[in-house]
Write a protein that holds these residues in place. Structure first.
Motif, PDB file in Angstrom:
ATOM      1  N   LEU A 269       0.796  -1.229   0.000  1.00 37.14           N
ATOM      2  CA  LEU A 269       0.000   0.000   0.000  1.00 37.14           C
ATOM      3  C   LEU A 269       0.830   1.281   0.000  1.00 37.14           C
ATOM      4  N   TRP A 270       2.148   1.196   0.045  1.00 41.91           N
ATOM      5  CA  TRP A 270       2.966   2.400  -0.037  1.00 41.91           C
ATOM      6  C   TRP A 270       4.341   2.021  -0.564  1.00 41.91           C
ATOM      7  N   GLY A 271       5.193   3.016  -0.757  1.00 42.99           N
ATOM      8  CA  GLY A 271       6.531   2.740  -1.247  1.00 42.99           C
ATOM      9  C   GLY A 271       6.544   2.231  -2.673  1.00 42.99           C
ATOM     10  N   GLU A 272       5.600   2.699  -3.498  1.00 36.84           N
ATOM     11  CA  GLU A 272       5.533   2.267  -4.900  1.00 36.84           C
ATOM     12  C   GLU A 272       6.452   3.160  -5.736  1.00 36.84           C
ATOM     13  N   PHE A 273       7.478   2.576  -6.311  1.00 41.83           N
ATOM     14  CA  PHE A 273       8.487   3.349  -7.025  1.00 41.83           C
ATOM     15  C   PHE A 273       7.974   3.893  -8.357  1.00 41.83           C
ATOM     16  N   GLU A 274       6.824   3.426  -8.800  1.00 44.03           N
ATOM     17  CA  GLU A 274       6.266   3.920 -10.056  1.00 44.03           C
ATOM     18  C   GLU A 274       5.576   5.272  -9.892  1.00 44.03           C
ATOM     19  N   LYS A 275       5.371   5.702  -8.655  1.00 45.26           N
ATOM     20  CA  LYS A 275       4.695   6.966  -8.366  1.00 45.26           C
ATOM     21  C   LYS A 275       5.701   7.970  -7.798  1.00 45.26           C
ATOM     22  N   GLN A 276       5.231   9.178  -7.508  1.00 42.45           N
ATOM     23  CA  GLN A 276       6.150  10.265  -7.163  1.00 42.45           C
ATOM     24  C   GLN A 276       6.399  10.428  -5.669  1.00 42.45           C
ATOM     25  N   HIS A 277       5.735   9.629  -4.835  1.00 41.20           N
ATOM     26  CA  HIS A 277       5.850   9.846  -3.397  1.00 41.20           C
ATOM     27  C   HIS A 277       7.286   9.705  -2.903  1.00 41.20           C
ATOM     28  N   GLU A 278       8.019   8.734  -3.430  1.00 40.02           N
ATOM     29  CA  GLU A 278       9.365   8.507  -2.898  1.00 40.02           C
ATOM     30  C   GLU A 278      10.384   9.479  -3.482  1.00 40.02           C
ATOM     31  N   ILE A 279      10.096  10.044  -4.660  1.00 40.24           N
ATOM     32  CA  ILE A 279      10.903  11.179  -5.128  1.00 40.24           C
ATOM     33  C   ILE A 279      10.762  12.321  -4.123  1.00 40.24           C
ATOM     34  N   ASN A 280       9.545  12.507  -3.666  1.00 40.65           N
ATOM     35  CA  ASN A 280       9.256  13.505  -2.639  1.00 40.65           C
ATOM     36  C   ASN A 280      10.056  13.220  -1.368  1.00 40.65           C
ATOM     37  N   THR A 281      10.083  11.952  -0.953  1.00 42.69           N
ATOM     38  CA  THR A 281      10.842  11.544   0.227  1.00 42.69           C
ATOM     39  C   THR A 281      12.317  11.885   0.084  1.00 42.69           C
ATOM     40  N   ALA A 282      12.882  11.597  -1.093  1.00 42.31           N
ATOM     41  CA  ALA A 282      14.302  11.870  -1.323  1.00 42.31           C
ATOM     42  C   ALA A 282      14.590  13.366  -1.279  1.00 42.31           C
ATOM     43  N   PHE A 283      13.747  14.159  -1.910  1.00 45.84           N
ATOM     44  CA  PHE A 283      13.939  15.609  -1.892  1.00 45.84           C
ATOM     45  C   PHE A 283      13.927  16.151  -0.460  1.00 45.84           C
ATOM     46  N   VAL A 284      13.010  15.654   0.362  1.00 49.57           N
ATOM     47  CA  VAL A 284      12.863  16.191   1.716  1.00 49.57           C
ATOM     48  C   VAL A 284      14.124  15.984   2.540  1.00 49.57           C
ATOM     49  N   ILE A 285      14.693  14.771   2.527  1.00 46.40           N
ATOM     50  CA  ILE A 285      15.889  14.537   3.343  1.00 46.40           C
ATOM     51  C   ILE A 285      17.076  15.308   2.788  1.00 46.40           C
ATOM     52  N   ALA A 286      17.151  15.460   1.460  1.00 48.02           N
ATOM     53  CA  ALA A 286      18.242  16.233   0.875  1.00 48.02           C
ATOM     54  C   ALA A 286      18.127  17.703   1.263  1.00 48.02           C
TER      55      ALA A 286
END
Length: 758
Positions: A269-286
């Motif tokens: 239900l989460w952590g799907e690499f085909e969508k943009q949520h984890e790009i968002n995650t990477a940007f936030v920590i950077a």
């Protein structure tokens, strides 16, 4: 031979390798031409995809490095890893701006993608490849490497490979991806630009996914997960750097990266690499890392961190506009904090970064309104009276926009119990993964503070104060968003909130490390013995393994086994899509009935499905469904016009096939249209194909089987038992369009009948 000669040879091989990878994707074209193939071809295909990830990192990082060097010269105080992470996320922000512009110019074509990337492939050679010759392991981990450091670094390698295999390469996704994310991506590639299309509301969410589109043009439709993996690798490096600042034990940064990568391997239900949520995650920590460095660094490198953070904020907002609220609030809080402390330089930086987030959001809203007539679908209830009704009608989305408004109005009036809200909050914050870390870190830190207080040595130093301050602000904003906005859209926020994994990992470990600063000199604490940290990490890895709560666990028949089968060629792309998680997608991402209908209708032919879960990830299979896809400018005629008018409108929008299955929920308010009424449907539509469970309907004609009484009887039961059809406010909608049709164009905003008057 001189070294310069071999450098030139290496450069030529490097650039030629990029050209060879692109040629492989375009000439062999595994996705379109060998979708059902297995064996060595799939293995080579996956190797080519891994190589592309490497080139993609170089393409993005080289742009950032070039921009930073042009503005500030060569960095003086940054080591190689810091330089690469800073360059990557700076370049990511620049690429998102550039791809947004190319999208509006309708320049999303393969030749343009090759032309704009090839120079940066060449430039990445001196930026990334040549420095590898001077790489030394000791320079990264430091002198006196312990067994714990070696083990932690080995875990990073192992979990990186497992994550690559399960999420980076394996064709996956989920319900939303199968039904509308992927459909939007494909529509953008087919049209060559990001102007509003039939997958209507994704314009507001995904038009900024520029690197997804760029990579799809260069490779194939499975490219988004390659981009996300590249970002996740960079995020792991940023996490390493932010923890390294305050870590007295060199094993902790490696451990943080390993835990982060492991947490995403098995995520229902989460952590799907085909969508943009984890790009968002990477940007936030950077952004957290760059922001903290800008707050605590002096000299020329500070300007580079400020510029990198600003570019990353812009890129993050472009690819996901909702993150502007998170970033703006986080750095707004920090600006207030530094103002109170009278640290005005830090205050101005935080205020500036919050302003960048706000300006990027306002610019996005302005572009949205000019292009579509709506600021954003999330602000629909608040700003409905400013909507450009005529533009929405001409786009063909006025019917689904009204349905969305009606649905949001109902959601806003719903109430969530305290128990449900608490359970949701606990789940969205992933507390079950992090309680061993936070429990042990708070105990250790509290014991150290008590020990120092008893010794009368007070106050005490804080390790990594800027990093802890930034991460704490982000944590507070996340909690507030979870308790407010998250409660209204729990499923979406649960996926969005995966960014807390990076924030909590970094914050928890930095809190753990505070005793090193609190207890100066030879003092130590038994609680901070390395065995406690090993026990904490072991408990977290165990929770990561068992937490998904699925029938498959981390190492048996889980994504790891499926990923290995696809990596080595035992599975084809077709088989991989069929072998999704058995709990959530029993028929996989290709519904058997949709496969049969696709074989009859053919590629690129729109098939309107009354069943949202009739997934079809076959090449160029266009299964469309309610809410996310529009039927065009004639949508009101289809819903409220006569059967003859509806047929003409559907044929004008090239909708001639309609799918309905007995085994899947029927979720479509189109069932209420006069054309699809059980009393009239047999006069216009017949059976083009059926397997006894799923039926493909089309217009009556030669070789089309008429609908018999038994089929009509079953269909009538389906319509009467469909919650979507029965709750649809048909009378109110019909009256709205009757009133609109009685007024001249352009149509203006109007009051809606389901909004209570004050």
């Amino acid at each position: 031979m001189p070294r310069q000669f071999w450098n030139i040879v290496g450069f030529c091989i490097y650039v030629a390798g990029y050209a060879a990878v692109l040629a492989w994707f375009k000439w062999i074209d595994v996705y379109h031409a060998h979708f059902e193939a297995t064996g060595p071809l799939v293995l080579v295909y996956n190797i080519a995809r891994v190589i592309f990830i490497f080139y993609l990192f170089g393409i993005v990082s080289s742009v950032g490095s070039l921009a930073l060097r042009a503005a500030f010269g060569r960095p003086k105080g940054l080591d190689a890893l810091e330089h690469h992470v800073l360059s990557f996320f700076t370049g990511a922000g620049i690429w998102h701006v550039a791809m947004l512009a190319l999208g509006y110019l309708n320049l999303y074509t393969v030749p343009v993608a090759i032309v704009v990337t090839l120079p940066f492939v060449a430039f990445s050679w001196p930026v990334i490849i040549l420095p590898l010759k001077t790489f030394r392991w000791r320079a990264v981990v430091g002198p006196g490497v312990s067994f714990r450091v070696t083990l932690s670094a080995a875990l990073v390698v192992v979990f990186s490979f497992l994550l690559l295999m399960t999420k980076g390469l394996y064709p996956g996704g989920g319900h939303d991806y199968f039904t509308h994310y992927f459909q939007y991506y494909r529509s953008v590639i087919d049209s060559g630009g990001i102007w509003p299309n039939e997958v209507w509301y994704h314009y507001y969410y995904s038009k900024g996914a520029g690197l997804f589109f760029l990579s799809m043009l260069l490779t194939d439709p499975l490219a988004p997960q390659l981009v996300t993996y590249c970002f996740m690798a960079a995020a792991a490096a940023a996490l390493y750097l932010i923890v390294r600042v305050g870590a007295s034990d060199p094993a902790w940064p490696w451990t943080a990266a390993a835990l982060f990568l492991a947490a995403f391997i098995n995520t229902p239900l989460w952590g799907e690499f085909e969508k943009q949520h984890e790009i968002n995650t990477a940007f936030v920590i950077a952004i957290a890392w760059m922001g903290a460095r800008a707050l605590s660094t002096d000299g020329g490198d500070r300007a580079a961190y400020i510029a990198g953070a600003a570019f990353a904020v812009v890129g993050a907002v472009i690819q996901n506009s909702t993150v502007a609220v998170f970033l703006g609030a986080s750095f707004g809080i920090l600006a207030v904090w530094f103002f109170i402390k009278r640290q005005f330089r830090q205050m101005l930086f935080c205020f500036g970064l919050a302003s960048v987030a706000g300006a990027a959001l306002l610019a996005t809203f302005a572009i949205n309104y000019i292009a579509t007539g709506l600021v954003d679908d999330q602000t629909l209830l608040l700003l409905w009276r400013f909507a450009d009704i005529e533009k929405l009608y001409q786009w063909g989305v006025l019917v689904p926009v009204l349905v969305l408004h009606w649905g949001k109005t109902g959601m806003s009036s719903a109430h969530v119990s305290f128990v449900d809200a608490f359970i949701y909050f606990f789940s969205s914050m992933r507390f079950k993964l992090f309680f061993p870390l936070f429990l042990s870190s708070f105990v250790v830190c509290a014991a150290a503070l008590y020990y120092r207080w008893r010794k009368g040595n007070w106050p005490c130093a804080i390790a990594a104060p800027s990093e802890i301050t930034v991460l704490t602000a982000m944590t507070l904003v996340t909690v507030v968003l979870a308790l407010t906005a998250g409660a209204t859209q729990p499923v979406s926020f649960f996926r969005y909130s995966s960014l807390v994994i990076l924030i909590f990992l970094a914050l928890g470990i930095l809190i753990w490390e505070q005793p090193a600063a609190v207890l100066s000199g030879p003092l130590t604490l038994p609680l901070r013995d390395w065995r406690v940290s090993v026990a904490t990490v072991s408990a977290m890895i165990f929770l990561i393994i068992v937490s998904p709560g699925r029938k498959s666990n981390f190492v048996t028949s889980s994504p790891i086994i499926r990923g290995w089968h696809f990596l080595t060629g035992t599975y084809s792309v077709d088989t991989a899509y069929m072998r999704q998680d058995d709990t959530w997608y029993p028929s996989g991402a290709i519904y058997p009935g949709a496969r049969g209908a696709y074989a009859v209708a053919g590629p690129r032919t729109p098939i309107w499905s009354m069943n949202i879960q009739a997934y079809c990830m076959l090449p160029d299979c266009r299964i469309e469904s309610v809410t996310s896809v529009s039927l065009g400018i004639g949508y009101p005629d289809v819903m409220f016009g006569s059967p003859q008018t509806a047929r003409a409108a559907l044929q004008a929008s090239n909708h001639n096939y309609f799918l309905i299955s007995k085994k899947l929920p029927v979720e479509d308010f189109l069932l209420r249209a006069p054309l699809f009424s059980p009393d009239t449907i047999a006069n216009y539509l017949g059976i083009r194909w059926t397997d006894g469970t799923t039926t493909l309907l089309t217009w009556l004609g030669p070789d089309i089987k008429p609908l018999d009484a038994a089929w009509i009887a079953d269909y009538r039961k389906t319509v009467e038992s469909s919650p979507t059809a029965q709750t649809y406010p048909y009378a109110e909608m019909q009256s709205i369009f009757a009133r609109l049709n009685a007024t001249p164009h352009p149509w203006r905003s109007f009051d809606l009948p389901w909004i209570a008057k004050p």
